[in-house]
Scaffold this motif. Structure first.
Motif: not given
Length: 402
Positions: A104-122
């Protein structure tokens, strides 16, 4: 562990989006039982996704407020809240997570820009198109910049992109948003447990359809943007030389079927909603896939009049049609021909009525059984099992880059 986040539009599989999500998860969990699938659920709403081991988080149903104020932005807010909920769910498990796969694009944007980097996850985003080209996108003029931000973040900042088509992969490279090496092509698929060659005579006898009449069929969850009015016009024109030709259209919402029936009647076609009544055109309501395959199996030609998208066009029906081996009529769109090459299809220029008529006529005249076998062989490369394997291969690739 793979974390798979999706926002299906129907928990009871009443949409193509939901069917694809469900069957992808079924095959993914068969190969990787540790997959954590996160799906929203409103209240005590029944859900088929329990069958594939999905974890249901409460749906923050902000989008329901659109009944009071019609705006897609309310759904963007809903998806944003759900993205935060999934991050809270994943955070305690991050040491065991190989990648987060999002549809899902909105969820992907949040994970790409915020949650992924914060949690150190690809993060992997399965992009079905640019949000800025989505027919259901936010239409407010001031939101244009937001749409661009969503696309650039979801596509530009994720670890990797899963594209449905090679054509979309080329587009992302052309506009400079992604290196092609970071984009994996993972087409849609069909459920091999359901879609397989049928006995045409048996299907017709079961449905009560004439044994010898040529039949043209289409199946779809919804009719929006599919140019079915063009298909009706083509059927009416072909009946001048083939007066026993029958059209069979399956699916659609009640209002869509009513509008299509009115158009068919204006074309001079006899319309019925059940095959128990003699008619030139049957408009059948949605039914389970096990019944859909029997309806399609009765046809001499299967049609895709048009698609909602172009460079990302990868309709489930294309793969299902191919698996049956029946001649396929479709618009000449590169993304479609990536899957079914021109020599195995009957193509026409998009929205060209004369071209559609000619393609239908040629498909109905097909007599070479080797073409059916070739279509089935191609379809075998696009089962949901193969799709799951492609997803796992992409996860392995991004995991090894860490």
């Amino acid at each position: 562990m793979i974390v798979y986040i999706a926002y299906p539009t129907s928990l009871n599989l009443q949409s193509a989006n939901a069917l694809q999500t469900y069957t992808s998860l079924r095959e993914l969990r068969a190969r990787r039982p540790d997959t954590l699938a996160l799906i929203p659920r409103w209240g005590m709403e029944p859900s088929r996704f329990y069958d594939v081991g999905a974890v249901h988080l409460p749906r923050p149903a902000i989008g329901k407020l659109s009944r009071l104020y019609k705006s897609t932005l309310l759904y963007y807010m809903e998806h944003s809240v759900f993205a935060a909920m999934t991050a809270a769910m994943v955070a305690p498990r991050r040491q065991t997570v190989e990648a987060v796969y999002i549809r899902q694009p909105i969820i992907a944007a949040w994970w790409a820009g915020v949650f992924g980097p914060r949690l150190g996850l690809p993060v992997i985003y399965e992009a079905h198109d640019l949000e800025s080209r989505n027919p259901s996108r936010a239409k407010e003029r001031w939101a244009r910049g937001l749409l661009d931000l969503i696309d650039r973040t979801a596509i530009g900042r994720v670890t990797a992109v899963a594209s449905l088509t090679e054509d979309f992969r080329r587009l992302l490279a052309h506009i400079g948003w992604r290196d092609p090496a970071d984009v994996a092509v993972i087409p849609d698929a069909y459920d091999e447990q359901i879609f397989a060659p049928q006995d045409r005579a048996a299907c017709r006898a079961e449905l009560g359809l004439p044994s010898a009449a040529p039949i043209v069929a289409y199946a779809g969850m919804t009719f929006a943007h599919r140019w079915l009015d063009g298909l009706l016009s083509a059927i009416r024109a072909l009946r001048v030389t083939q007066p026993d030709l029958i059209g069979l259209i399956l699916g659609g919402r009640p209002g869509e079927r009513a509008a299509l029936a009115a158009h068919a009647i204006s074309e001079g076609l006899r319309v019925a909603e059940t095959t128990a009544t003699p008619a030139d055109l049957y408009l059948l309501p949605p039914r389970p896939q096990t019944a859909v395959v029997r309806c399609l199996g009765a046809a001499d030609a299967l049609v895709i009049p048009d698609t909602v998208t172009d460079v990302t066009a990868s309709p489930l029906k294309l793969f299902e049609y191919m698996a049956l081996g029946i001649p396929v009529v479709l618009p000449s769109i590169p993304a479609l021909h990536e899957i079914l090459p021109p020599h195995l299809a009957y193509s026409f220029t998009r929205r060209d009525l004369a071209g559609l008529q000619a393609a239908l006529s040629a498909a109905l005249a097909e007599r070479d059984p080797s073409l059916a076998a070739a279509r089935q062989a191609l379809a075998a490369e696009h089962t949901y099992g193969r799709r799951a394997e492609r997803i796992i291969a992409l996860v392995e690739r991004v995991k090894n880059k860490r």
